[in-house]
Design a protein around this motif. Structure first.
Motif, PDB file in Angstrom:
ATOM      1  N   TRP A  98       0.766  -1.217   0.052  1.00 59.48           N
ATOM      2  CA  TRP A  98       0.097  -0.021   0.067  1.00 59.48           C
ATOM      3  C   TRP A  98       0.833   1.339  -0.088  1.00 59.48           C
ATOM      4  O   TRP A  98       1.915   1.222   0.789  1.00 59.48           O
ATOM      5  N   PHE A  99       0.431   2.218  -0.929  1.00 65.02           N
ATOM      6  CA  PHE A  99       1.279   3.682  -0.831  1.00 65.02           C
ATOM      7  C   PHE A  99       0.160   4.758  -0.551  1.00 65.02           C
ATOM      8  O   PHE A  99      -1.028   4.519  -0.838  1.00 65.02           O
ATOM      9  N   ARG A 100       0.746   5.661  -0.145  1.00 69.96           N
ATOM     10  CA  ARG A 100       0.007   7.147   0.003  1.00 69.96           C
ATOM     11  C   ARG A 100       0.216   8.025  -1.202  1.00 69.96           C
ATOM     12  O   ARG A 100       1.351   8.323  -1.426  1.00 69.96           O
ATOM     13  N   CYS A 101      -0.658   8.618  -1.880  1.00 70.07           N
ATOM     14  CA  CYS A 101      -0.719   9.460  -2.808  1.00 70.07           C
ATOM     15  C   CYS A 101      -1.436  10.473  -2.468  1.00 70.07           C
ATOM     16  O   CYS A 101      -2.482  10.638  -2.009  1.00 70.07           O
ATOM     17  N   CYS A 102      -0.664  11.922  -2.489  1.00 68.23           N
ATOM     18  CA  CYS A 102      -1.084  12.981  -2.016  1.00 68.23           C
ATOM     19  C   CYS A 102      -1.626  13.584  -3.557  1.00 68.23           C
ATOM     20  O   CYS A 102      -0.853  14.267  -4.016  1.00 68.23           O
ATOM     21  N   PHE A 103      -2.935  13.543  -3.792  1.00 69.11           N
ATOM     22  CA  PHE A 103      -3.312  13.735  -4.971  1.00 69.11           C
ATOM     23  C   PHE A 103      -3.621  15.234  -5.180  1.00 69.11           C
ATOM     24  O   PHE A 103      -3.394  16.087  -6.218  1.00 69.11           O
ATOM     25  N   SER A 104      -3.358  15.989  -4.197  1.00 68.50           N
ATOM     26  CA  SER A 104      -3.707  17.565  -4.196  1.00 68.50           C
ATOM     27  C   SER A 104      -2.150  18.489  -4.479  1.00 68.50           C
ATOM     28  O   SER A 104      -2.055  19.552  -4.628  1.00 68.50           O
ATOM     29  N   ALA A 105      -1.262  17.729  -4.602  1.00 69.11           N
ATOM     30  CA  ALA A 105       0.281  18.228  -4.527  1.00 69.11           C
ATOM     31  C   ALA A 105       0.408  18.658  -6.062  1.00 69.11           C
ATOM     32  O   ALA A 105       1.592  19.211  -6.231  1.00 69.11           O
TER      33      ALA A 105
END
Length: 420
Positions: free
Chosen positions: A390-397
């Protein structure tokens, strides 16, 4: 003259001497070579840093008209934050979070939410005291807990669906600590959650407060994404609206960094009703205060209630639209993810690109994404994910256009590897 032979450092900071983790170093490298659709199409696209770049244009125009400072701004003021600044923050909290009057004497301003958490741990707990921290979590919480207060993160592994913790998980971990002799004095919550993107309901918050009080624990609630709820079916419920009075044991943290896209201005907020903590916090912000210029500009910005309302509305629209762009790309590629309703994150499962579900393979995949696709995400291992892959993606960046480029790069990279 002889060279100095003295090598001296305080034992208090020895635990801070480790090198930065690879995922942080990757973000530093990405900042030096960022993607630009016109001038640097091969640059890095960084989804690892929790920033909102989607609405900066709205704020830049407004801030141009908020910095006509007077001479008094250049002098000392109340270390908690100037009275006009705290009054505007009280109004913001009353309107959007607590839905009741907020006492400005309980508001303390400092250099960001991390600073606010550090101050609370330093004031509330003793060195070595445990802080319950549900996983997966924002990796920076570890430093907030350990850095200066020298408290101990006590990781709570979740058993609920979509990685959500249950009260039974908290109870189990607290019992384990008591049996082992590890003192536990607090629970740290993040709602809306980083990295899972859920918001705690009124019932959940009521049950948590009841549980912490039964166990004589301090409760610190970080609501730094409280104005970034983008799902039309979800509603932000603040701890300040659940409790008519926070009492001595519940404390609220917020910052301008996320909801107002201002991570660089370093302006965080503590609200507490604990009068002994209030006394201590009259002095400690001396070391980490918000500059007078920043306070002046933010006071003026917040005083324009029509702008604040329109900004929040437009920002959540942009968050939702960009979130949907990422979801469409992930759906097309067959990548599972946890549905998000608030904040900046998508918690996604890239196991299909791994030979097997191990943290070693997760690290290998993360490195390939960084070096070959030039896409930076946060590996789940550093968030203490209970499951590799699992990975975290900061979509607002980054912009929606950059998102499409990024996921196209990932798809091409994985396709070329499969052909080898």
């Amino acid at each position: 003259m002889e060279k100095s032979q003295v090598v001296q450092i305080s034992s208090r900071v020895e635990h801070l001497l480790q090198p930065f983790s690879p995922h942080l170093e990757a973000s530093f490298a990405a900042w030096k070579d960022p993607f630009d659709p016109l001038h640097n199409v091969q640059g890095y696209i960084n989804f690892a840093v929790a920033e909102n770049k989607l609405s900066v244009d709205l704020l830049l125009e407004k801030l141009k008209h908020c910095r006509n400072i007077s001479g008094s701004v250049l002098g000392y003021d109340d270390m908690r934050g100037s009275e006009p600044f705290r009054k505007q923050i009280a109004n913001l909290l009353s309107t959007y979070f607590f839905h009741r009057l907020v006492d400005i004497d309980g508001i303390f301003c400092c250099a960001g939410a991390g600073c606010a958490l550090d101050l609370l741990f330093y004031c509330l707990l003793e060195e070595g005291d445990g802080v319950l921290l549900p996983a997966p979590y924002y990796p920076g919480f570890i430093h907030d807990i350990e850095g200066r207060a020298r408290c101990k993160p006590v990781i709570v592994e979740p058993t609920g669906s979509h990685f959500r913790f249950q009260l039974a998980d908290l109870e189990k971990k607290l019992l384990e600590c008591r049996q082992s002799g590890q003192p536990v004095k607090a629970l740290l919550l993040c709602s809306p959650n980083n990295p899972l993107g859920f918001t705690l309901s009124r019932e959940e918050l009521e049950n948590i407060v009841s549980w912490t009080r039964q166990n004589s624990l301090q409760l610190i609630v970080d609501e730094i994404y409280g104005l970034s709820v983008f799902s039309k079916s979800s509603k932000m419920v603040s701890i300040g609206s659940v409790l008519e009075h926070l009492g001595n044991d519940v404390h609220f943290v917020w910052s301008f960094s996320k909801d107002f896209c201002m991570s660089g201005l370093r302006a965080g907020v503590i609200y507490t009703e604990n009068h002994e903590i209030r006394k201590a916090l009259r002095f400690l912000p001396y070391f980490c205060g918000v500059s007078g210029d920043t306070q002046f500009a933010l006071t003026k910005l917040l005083s324009d209630s029509e702008f604040v309302q329109s900004f929040i509305r437009e920002n959540t629209i942009r968050l939702y639209e960009t979130y949907r762009v990422h979801c469409d790309c992930l759906d097309k590629m067959g990548i599972p993810y946890v549905p998000s309703e608030a904040g900046f994150f998508i918690w996604m499962d890239l196991n299909k690109y791994m030979a097997s579900r191990t943290f070693e393979n997760e690290r290998t995949l993360w490195k390939s994404l960084f070096e070959k696709a030039k896409v930076v995400v946060t590996p789940g291992e550093v968030c203490h994910s209970t499951q590799p892959g699992w990975f975290r993606c900061c979509f607002s960046a980054a912009s929606p256009e950059a998102a499409k480029v990024a996921w196209n790069r990932v798809e091409q990279m994985m396709s070329s590897q499969e052909k080898k």
